[in-house]
Design an enzyme around this catalytic site. Structure first.
Site, PDB file in Angstrom:
ATOM      1  CG  ASN A 173      -2.163   0.826   1.051  1.00 54.95           C
ATOM      2  OD1 ASN A 173      -2.404   1.362  -0.028  1.00 54.95           O
ATOM      3  ND2 ASN A 173      -2.961   0.920   2.104  1.00 54.95           N
TER       4      ASN A 173
ATOM      5  CG  HIS B  40     -12.185  -3.507  10.285  1.00 58.46           C
ATOM      6  ND1 HIS B  40     -11.244  -2.727   9.677  1.00 58.46           N
ATOM      7  CD2 HIS B  40     -11.549  -4.636  10.674  1.00 58.46           C
ATOM      8  CE1 HIS B  40     -10.083  -3.370   9.676  1.00 58.46           C
ATOM      9  NE2 HIS B  40     -10.248  -4.541  10.276  1.00 58.46           N
TER      10      HIS B  40
ATOM     11  CG  ASP C 216      -5.059  -1.785  14.601  1.00 52.70           C
ATOM     12  OD1 ASP C 216      -3.997  -1.569  15.210  1.00 52.70           O
ATOM     13  OD2 ASP C 216      -5.115  -2.002  13.374  1.00 52.70           O
TER      14      ASP C 216
ATOM     15  CD  GLU D 212      -4.373  -5.060  14.446  1.00 50.55           C
ATOM     16  OE1 GLU D 212      -5.503  -5.561  14.633  1.00 50.55           O
ATOM     17  OE2 GLU D 212      -4.019  -4.609  13.349  1.00 50.55           O
TER      18      GLU D 212
ATOM     19  NE  ARG E 296      -2.937  -7.532  13.006  1.00 53.56           N
ATOM     20  CZ  ARG E 296      -3.896  -7.651  12.071  1.00 53.56           C
ATOM     21  NH1 ARG E 296      -4.647  -8.734  12.019  1.00 53.56           N
ATOM     22  NH2 ARG E 296      -4.099  -6.687  11.202  1.00 53.56           N
TER      23      ARG E 296
ATOM     24  CG  HIS F  36      -2.748  -6.847   7.565  1.00 54.23           C
ATOM     25  ND1 HIS F  36      -1.894  -6.148   6.753  1.00 54.23           N
ATOM     26  CD2 HIS F  36      -3.725  -5.983   7.909  1.00 54.23           C
ATOM     27  CE1 HIS F  36      -2.329  -4.905   6.609  1.00 54.23           C
ATOM     28  NE2 HIS F  36      -3.434  -4.776   7.300  1.00 54.23           N
TER      29      HIS F  36
ATOM     30  CG  ASP G 125      -3.953  -2.269   2.530  1.00 53.50           C
ATOM     31  OD1 ASP G 125      -4.878  -2.037   3.317  1.00 53.50           O
ATOM     32  OD2 ASP G 125      -2.815  -2.597   2.895  1.00 53.50           O
TER      33      ASP G 125
HETATM   34  O1  EZ4 Z   1      -3.730   0.406   8.308  1.00 49.43           O
HETATM   35  O2  EZ4 Z   1      -3.619  -2.134   5.822  1.00 49.43           O
HETATM   36  O3  EZ4 Z   1      -5.512  -3.943  10.928  1.00 49.43           O
HETATM   37  N1  EZ4 Z   1      -5.514  -3.359   9.914  1.00 49.43           N
HETATM   38  C1  EZ4 Z   1      -4.790  -2.255   9.634  1.00 49.43           C
HETATM   39  C2  EZ4 Z   1      -4.890  -1.707   8.244  1.00 49.43           C
HETATM   40  C3  EZ4 Z   1      -3.647  -0.913   7.830  1.00 49.43           C
HETATM   41  C4  EZ4 Z   1      -3.558  -0.846   6.332  1.00 49.43           C
HETATM   42  C5  EZ4 Z   1      -2.262  -0.155   5.885  1.00 49.43           C
HETATM   43  O4  EZ4 Z   1      -2.064  -0.330   4.527  1.00 49.43           O
HETATM   44  O5  EZ4 Z   1      -4.113  -1.771  10.508  1.00 49.43           O
HETATM   45  O6  EZ4 Z   1      -6.062  -0.936   8.127  1.00 49.43           O
HETATM   46 CO    CO Z   2      -3.817  -3.138  12.100  1.00 47.49          CO
END
Ligand code: EZ4
Ligand code: CO
Length: 403
Positions: free
Chosen positions: A38, A123, A211, A237, A284, A313, A317
């Site tokens: 990204n 989310h 997060d 996180e 992650r 993750h 992106d």
């Molecule tokens: O900010 O992938 O947990 N997820 C994240 C994402 C990151 C993006 C950065 O490219 O923290 O939203």
């Molecule tokens: Co994150």
């Protein structure tokens, strides 16, 4: 033996940029790998097209481990997000090819299913607590067993993870980096209140996650972990930046809130001390940024003997090719923990038709051969690359901070 005849880089922007590697063989079978980094997409595209693709032509596509070692050790320059995303793309595409030739889904090649599906977390976000909890309730209604809560911080105009009203959250939002303002003290007051309200509204049967996005110091993260303990989070996180892995000793010493880190990691070495000293609970790292399925399996095996589970993750992106690979990996690996899910837009899903699916809070990669994801190159060609950056953060006095 299937010989590699071509390795082409496809850059497309169906709402956001994606870089995909397509490896073709003389048997007519091809494979796909995600190479999206990204905000730095073209660096990986160049690394692949200019430096990796010429070395692949004529190689045996079945020799996945050998190709991995060749690209890692053979470059002399080790690690780093650009290199490791490029290696990941090659590795993922070769697993895809092997699966298609074997006529088996990749997870079968990785040892078969260890579970019925991969638990995912969605989310939920909003400008304030009420908006966030409304969104969380919608997720629970859709069957999610785990939800991440991110809310606007009173006194800050915008913060990580919170969408502009009515829009989807997509952080790479400027053709030059936008700047946002950060206040640790304002955040530390509001975050525990969000989770107190969250448990009241949602009960105790849903897993709740959060997060921090690398914005705290170790002692501040320790305080947050303690303050969150009553709400029994699944994890906190990226509490602090993790270049200095010893940072986590201090956090660990003070709190029983589980810790997850590693979405920016690109190799096992980024997590060695964290895992060996059992300073974290979830790692992650994911397929595209950590050297592909081959390297992630090595990382997961190492983590397993230290009671660390996976939590890949899965933001927008990371392309559907990465999501498919992460699900094959997650379904098979013994120490799977959870998988992040930010659903892609309809435009992205149309460019990358795929066989993975969501039901009752779990995702399954599907049973088609290989990864079970394709790319519609005609459609992809309609969406031209568009430069887009992640934001930059500053403290109220103007100091550049971690975003
Ligand atoms: O900010 O992938 O947990 N997820 C994240 C994402 C990151 C993006 C950065 O490219 O923290 O939203
Ligand atoms: Co994150």
């Amino acid at each position: 033996m299937p010989r590699i005849t071509a390795a082409r880089v496809i850059v497309t922007c169906p709402g956001r940029n994606f870089v995909t590697l397509k490896i073709e063989t003389d048997e007519g079978v091809y494979g796909l790998g995600d190479a999206t980094l990204n905000g730095r997409e073209l660096a990986v595209a160049s690394y692949l097209a200019d430096h990796v693709a010429p070395c692949l032509i004529g190689r045996d596509a079945h020799r996945i481990e050998d190709v991995w070692q060749y690209l890692y050790k053979g470059a002399y320059w080790r690690r780093g997000p650009v290199t490791m995303a490029a290696i990941a793309a090659v590795d993922t595409a070769l697993w895809d090819i092997k699966g298609k030739i074997a006529n088996l889904p990749v997870y079968q090649l990785l040892g078969g299913a260890s579970r019925e599906g991969c638990m995912v977390y969605g989310h939920a976000n909003g400008r304030d607590v009420e908006e966030t909890l409304d969104d969380a309730r919608r997720h629970v209604e859709q069957g999610y067993k785990a939800v991440r809560l991110q809310s606007g911080v009173p006194g800050l105009a915008a913060t990580y993870g919170v969408a502009k009203h009515g829009q989807r959250y997509e952080p790479a939002d400027g053709d030059l980096p936008t700047e946002s303002l950060w206040s640790t003290s304002k955040y530390l007051r509001s975050a525990p209140a969000l989770f107190e309200a969250g448990r009241e509204a949602l009960g105790w049967d849903v897993h709740l996650l959060h997060d921090v996005h690398h914005r705290l110091t170790p002692i501040e993260a320790a305080r947050l972990g303690k303050d969150m303990e009553p709400y029994r989070l699944f994890w906190i996180e990226d509490a602090v930046p993790a270049e200095n892995q010893a940072n986590f000793r201090l956090i660990r010493q003070h709190t029983t809130t589980p810790l997850a880190v590693g979405e920016v990691f690109n190799s096992i070495w980024d997590a060695k001390q964290l895992i060996e000293e059992q300073l974290i609970d979830y790692i992650r790292a994911t397929v595209v940024h950590a050297g592909g399925i081959t390297h992630l399996k090595r990382l997961a095996s190492f983590a397993a003997i230290h009671n660390v589970r996976t939590g890949c993750h899965g933001a927008t992106d990371l392309s559907p090719v990465c999501m498919a690979a992460a699900l094959h990996f997650g379904l098979s690996v013994a120490n799977f923990g959870i998988q992040e899910l930010m659903p892609h837009t309809a435009e992205t899903d149309a460019v990358f038709p795929h066989g993975y699916s969501f039901a009752d809070g779990l995702m399954h990669p599907g049973d088609g051969p290989g990864l079970g994801v394709d790319i519609d190159e005609t459609l992809a060609a309609r969406y031209e690359y568009k430069r887009a950056y992640l934001p930059v953060n500053r403290l109220e006095d103007g100091t550049v901070w971690d975003w």
